[in-house]
Write an enzyme that holds these catalytic residues in place. Structure first.
Site, PDB file in Angstrom:
ATOM      1  N   GLY A  81      11.566  11.336  22.813  1.00  0.00           N
ATOM      2  CA  GLY A  81      10.511  12.152  23.437  1.00  0.00           C
ATOM      3  C   GLY A  81      10.490  11.792  24.905  1.00  0.00           C
ATOM      4  O   GLY A  81       9.887  10.806  25.320  1.00  0.00           O
ATOM      5  N   GLY A  88       7.976   9.658  28.813  1.00  0.00           N
ATOM      6  CA  GLY A  88       9.302   9.181  28.435  1.00  0.00           C
ATOM      7  C   GLY A  88      10.262   9.215  29.611  1.00  0.00           C
ATOM      8  O   GLY A  88      11.089   8.321  29.789  1.00  0.00           O
ATOM      9  N   LYS A 131       4.512  13.431  21.492  1.00  0.00           N
ATOM     10  CA  LYS A 131       3.085  13.530  21.202  1.00  0.00           C
ATOM     11  C   LYS A 131       2.898  13.167  19.721  1.00  0.00           C
ATOM     12  O   LYS A 131       3.785  13.406  18.890  1.00  0.00           O
ATOM     13  CB  LYS A 131       2.597  14.956  21.484  1.00  0.00           C
ATOM     14  CG  LYS A 131       2.546  15.272  22.990  1.00  0.00           C
ATOM     15  CD  LYS A 131       1.133  15.083  23.523  1.00  0.00           C
ATOM     16  CE  LYS A 131       1.027  15.142  25.040  1.00  0.00           C
ATOM     17  NZ  LYS A 131       1.244  16.452  25.616  1.00  0.00           N
ATOM     18  N   LYS A 148      -8.928   2.344  25.180  1.00  0.00           N
ATOM     19  CA  LYS A 148      -8.248   3.539  25.685  1.00  0.00           C
ATOM     20  C   LYS A 148      -8.649   4.759  24.845  1.00  0.00           C
ATOM     21  O   LYS A 148      -8.860   5.862  25.379  1.00  0.00           O
ATOM     22  CB  LYS A 148      -6.732   3.317  25.649  1.00  0.00           C
ATOM     23  CG  LYS A 148      -5.952   4.455  26.247  1.00  0.00           C
ATOM     24  CD  LYS A 148      -4.893   4.018  27.225  1.00  0.00           C
ATOM     25  CE  LYS A 148      -4.501   5.150  28.141  1.00  0.00           C
ATOM     26  NZ  LYS A 148      -3.131   5.593  27.954  1.00  0.00           N
ATOM     27  N   ASN A 208     -10.212   8.733  25.738  1.00  0.00           N
ATOM     28  CA  ASN A 208      -9.670   9.990  25.229  1.00  0.00           C
ATOM     29  C   ASN A 208     -10.690  10.719  24.350  1.00  0.00           C
ATOM     30  O   ASN A 208     -10.761  11.953  24.367  1.00  0.00           O
ATOM     31  CB  ASN A 208      -8.379   9.725  24.439  1.00  0.00           C
ATOM     32  CG  ASN A 208      -7.257   9.244  25.338  1.00  0.00           C
ATOM     33  OD1 ASN A 208      -7.078   9.736  26.437  1.00  0.00           O
ATOM     34  ND2 ASN A 208      -6.517   8.240  24.897  1.00  0.00           N
ATOM     35  N   ASN A 235     -10.883  14.140  26.435  1.00  0.00           N
ATOM     36  CA  ASN A 235      -9.817  15.107  26.135  1.00  0.00           C
ATOM     37  C   ASN A 235     -10.307  16.417  25.516  1.00  0.00           C
ATOM     38  O   ASN A 235     -10.045  17.503  26.057  1.00  0.00           O
ATOM     39  CB  ASN A 235      -8.762  14.460  25.224  1.00  0.00           C
ATOM     40  CG  ASN A 235      -7.895  13.477  25.979  1.00  0.00           C
ATOM     41  OD1 ASN A 235      -8.290  12.972  27.025  1.00  0.00           O
ATOM     42  ND2 ASN A 235      -6.719  13.193  25.461  1.00  0.00           N
ATOM     43  N   ASN A 266      -8.018  15.663  37.845  1.00  0.00           N
ATOM     44  CA  ASN A 266      -6.940  15.787  36.846  1.00  0.00           C
ATOM     45  C   ASN A 266      -7.367  16.648  35.667  1.00  0.00           C
ATOM     46  O   ASN A 266      -8.538  16.663  35.289  1.00  0.00           O
ATOM     47  CB  ASN A 266      -6.558  14.416  36.275  1.00  0.00           C
ATOM     48  CG  ASN A 266      -5.914  13.518  37.309  1.00  0.00           C
ATOM     49  OD1 ASN A 266      -5.819  13.874  38.482  1.00  0.00           O
ATOM     50  ND2 ASN A 266      -5.502  12.342  36.886  1.00  0.00           N
ATOM     51  N   GLU A 287      -3.214  16.377  20.233  1.00  0.00           N
ATOM     52  CA  GLU A 287      -3.308  15.071  19.546  1.00  0.00           C
ATOM     53  C   GLU A 287      -4.709  14.862  18.946  1.00  0.00           C
ATOM     54  O   GLU A 287      -5.109  13.727  18.699  1.00  0.00           O
ATOM     55  CB  GLU A 287      -2.958  13.954  20.526  1.00  0.00           C
ATOM     56  CG  GLU A 287      -1.521  14.012  21.009  1.00  0.00           C
ATOM     57  CD  GLU A 287      -1.104  12.800  21.850  1.00  0.00           C
ATOM     58  OE1 GLU A 287      -1.712  12.585  22.913  1.00  0.00           O
ATOM     59  OE2 GLU A 287      -0.189  12.076  21.431  1.00  0.00           O
TER      60      GLU A 287
HETATM   61  P1  NAD Z   1       4.993  15.388  26.794  1.00  0.00           P
HETATM   62  O1  NAD Z   1       4.538  16.554  25.991  1.00  0.00           O
HETATM   63  O2  NAD Z   1       5.188  15.529  28.256  1.00  0.00           O
HETATM   64  O3  NAD Z   1       6.365  14.829  26.195  1.00  0.00           O
HETATM   65  C1  NAD Z   1       6.642  14.771  24.841  1.00  0.00           C
HETATM   66  C2  NAD Z   1       8.082  15.248  24.672  1.00  0.00           C
HETATM   67  O4  NAD Z   1       8.472  15.042  23.304  1.00  0.00           O
HETATM   68  C3  NAD Z   1       8.274  16.738  24.957  1.00  0.00           C
HETATM   69  O5  NAD Z   1       9.158  16.892  26.054  1.00  0.00           O
HETATM   70  C4  NAD Z   1       8.855  17.301  23.659  1.00  0.00           C
HETATM   71  O6  NAD Z   1       9.858  18.273  23.882  1.00  0.00           O
HETATM   72  C5  NAD Z   1       9.423  16.056  23.023  1.00  0.00           C
HETATM   73  N1  NAD Z   1       9.624  16.134  21.555  1.00  0.00           N
HETATM   74  C6  NAD Z   1       8.846  16.741  20.618  1.00  0.00           C
HETATM   75  N2  NAD Z   1       9.390  16.561  19.390  1.00  0.00           N
HETATM   76  C7  NAD Z   1      10.506  15.814  19.550  1.00  0.00           C
HETATM   77  C8  NAD Z   1      11.476  15.276  18.666  1.00  0.00           C
HETATM   78  N3  NAD Z   1      11.409  15.475  17.352  1.00  0.00           N
HETATM   79  N4  NAD Z   1      12.481  14.535  19.183  1.00  0.00           N
HETATM   80  C9  NAD Z   1      12.573  14.321  20.513  1.00  0.00           C
HETATM   81  N5  NAD Z   1      11.689  14.820  21.416  1.00  0.00           N
HETATM   82  C10 NAD Z   1      10.670  15.549  20.942  1.00  0.00           C
HETATM   83  O7  NAD Z   1       3.951  14.201  26.455  1.00  0.00           O
HETATM   84  P2  NAD Z   1       3.542  12.954  27.383  1.00  0.00           P
HETATM   85  O8  NAD Z   1       2.467  13.366  28.326  1.00  0.00           O
HETATM   86  O9  NAD Z   1       4.770  12.314  27.899  1.00  0.00           O
HETATM   87  O10 NAD Z   1       2.836  12.032  26.289  1.00  0.00           O
HETATM   88  C11 NAD Z   1       3.583  11.290  25.327  1.00  0.00           C
HETATM   89  C12 NAD Z   1       2.628  10.283  24.664  1.00  0.00           C
HETATM   90  O11 NAD Z   1       2.141   9.373  25.673  1.00  0.00           O
HETATM   91  C13 NAD Z   1       1.362  10.933  24.075  1.00  0.00           C
HETATM   92  O12 NAD Z   1       0.935  10.206  22.961  1.00  0.00           O
HETATM   93  C14 NAD Z   1       0.332  10.796  25.201  1.00  0.00           C
HETATM   94  O13 NAD Z   1      -1.001  10.816  24.734  1.00  0.00           O
HETATM   95  C15 NAD Z   1       0.725   9.420  25.732  1.00  0.00           C
HETATM   96  N6  NAD Z   1       0.343   9.162  27.119  1.00  0.00           N
HETATM   97  C16 NAD Z   1       0.529  10.108  28.083  1.00  0.00           C
HETATM   98  C17 NAD Z   1       0.170   9.814  29.399  1.00  0.00           C
HETATM   99  C18 NAD Z   1       0.415  10.802  30.516  1.00  0.00           C
HETATM  100  O14 NAD Z   1      -0.077  10.557  31.642  1.00  0.00           O
HETATM  101  N7  NAD Z   1       1.164  11.873  30.325  1.00  0.00           N
HETATM  102  C19 NAD Z   1      -0.386   8.566  29.706  1.00  0.00           C
HETATM  103  C20 NAD Z   1      -0.537   7.613  28.686  1.00  0.00           C
HETATM  104  C21 NAD Z   1      -0.168   7.931  27.398  1.00  0.00           C
END
Ligand code: NAD
Length: 304
Positions: free
Chosen positions: A7, A12, A78, A186, A190, A194, A253, A268
């Site tokens: 992901g 990521g 996610k 945390k 949320n 959220n 934001n 989520e």
């Molecule tokens: P995002 O939606 O930007 O990224 C998730 C990615 O996973 C997508 O690009 C999607 O295509 C991919 N995906 C879905 N199914 C898949 C699979 N089977 N195999 C591979 N890839 C797959 O989400 P994000 O914002 O990066 O958040 C990811 C996690 O981190 C969430 O739990 C979120 O709550 C947490 N988080 C996000 C932030 C932030 O600022 N964005 C901060 C802290 C925590």
């Protein structure tokens, strides 16, 4: 270290990109082909903290393209996709592979443990923030501490090594053997921000600038706080105050749930307010406000 990021959206890409930039052997896995194609063609375009640059890192749109076991899998899908993503990547998880989740919400580590066993799972929280701009292009929007902990068992030298690698890559990381309180701290943020921002279609700051939304935030977080008390979980902050402080500090934001609803993506909610409702049911603690938040988000999802 051989690292696969499962992901590779906003977060990521930040973690994988920074690790690759600091000489780790990283592969980004993401089912979003356009994003992976752009990364393989031009490099990962990372902007924000650390500056605007292109990072040379390999991407694949299916874990099937990776043949060998890796040393570390970082799960950053996610939450609704954790199970399918980890199942689809189980062939790269060997008996020495560590699996780390820094996802938001409750229940991801448990889902992973059902597939891989619990002993090699690392759970944690990160205060970094990231946004996807377009395929192949991500903004590292906020930096902060990451705290990791073994999900089951004791801190090992391998967890310390992972913390060191992350820290050297510009992602300051601490190891703790008590991460539960931090995860709930945390979660509280949320829980309060959220769903409300997604339903009201407002940026985070709106919630504390208007009396009625501020009350709703407060009611939802206080319900979750009762669950913490019943479970004996020590929070670091007063959760309502902390949630409001975060809403103020990130006033402009749009929360990730707001963005998911705007893009008609599954949210989520089950892992955030839904997790509070579930825990409440188990403990006999009513959580009517969180229940309403869950139903409102589900009602939006059902209309996609
Ligand atoms: P995002 O939606 O930007 O990224 C998730 C990615 O996973 C997508 O690009 C999607 O295509 C991919 N995906 C879905 N199914 C898949 C699979 N089977 N195999 C591979 N890839 C797959 O989400 P994000 O914002 O990066 O958040 C990811 C996690 O981190 C969430 O739990 C979120 O709550 C947490 N988080 C996000 C932030 C932030 O600022 N964005 C901060 C802290 C925590």
């Amino acid at each position: 270290m051989k690292i696969a990021v499962l992901g590779s959206g906003a977060m990521g890409s930040v973690f994988g990109g920074l690790l690759a930039e600091h000489s780790q052997d990283v592969v980004l896995i993401d089912t979003w082909k356009e994003h992976i194609d752009a990364i393989n063609k031009n490099g990962l375009h990372l902007e924000g903290i650390g500056g605007d640059r292109f990072i040379n890192v390999k991407g694949v749109s299916s874990a099937d393209e990776i043949k060998d076991h890796v040393d570390l899998v970082i799960v950053f899908v996610k939450s609704p996709f954790t199970e399918s993503a980890v199942k689809g990547a189980s062939h790269i998880i060997g008996e020495n592979t560590m699996i780390m989740t820094l996802q938001n919400g409750l229940g991801n580590a448990e889902k992973i443990a059902e597939i891989t066993g619990s002993s090699r799972i690392i759970v944690g929280i990160t205060n970094n923030g990231a946004t996807l701009i377009e395929p192949g292009h991500v903004r590292h929007a906020g930096s902060g501490e990451t705290v990791i902990s073994p999900f089951d068992g004791e801190v090992s030298h391998r967890i310390n090594e992972i913390a060191q690698i992350l820290t050297e890559a510009g992602l300051p990381t601490k190891v703790s053997d008590e991460v539960v309180g931090l995860v709930w701290d945390k979660l509280m943020v949320n829980v309060g921000i959220n769903a409300l921002t997604a339903v009201l279609k407002v940026p985070n700051g709106y919630l504390v600038e208007h009396g009625s939304s501020e009350k709703l935030l407060e009611y939802a977080v206080r319900e979750a706080e009762k669950i913490c008390k019943a479970k004996g979980i020590q929070l670091k902050h007063d959760p309502v105050q902390h949630c409001k402080d975060v809403a103020r500090a990130t006033a402009a934001n749009y929360s990730s749930m707001y963005q998911d609803v705007a893009k008609k993506r599954i949210t989520e909610i089950d892992y955030i307010n839904g997790a509070v409702v579930n825990e409440g049911r188990k403990l006999g603690i009513p959580t009517p406000v969180n229940e309403v938040f869950v139903l409102l988000i589900k009602a939006l999802e059902e209309g996609y």
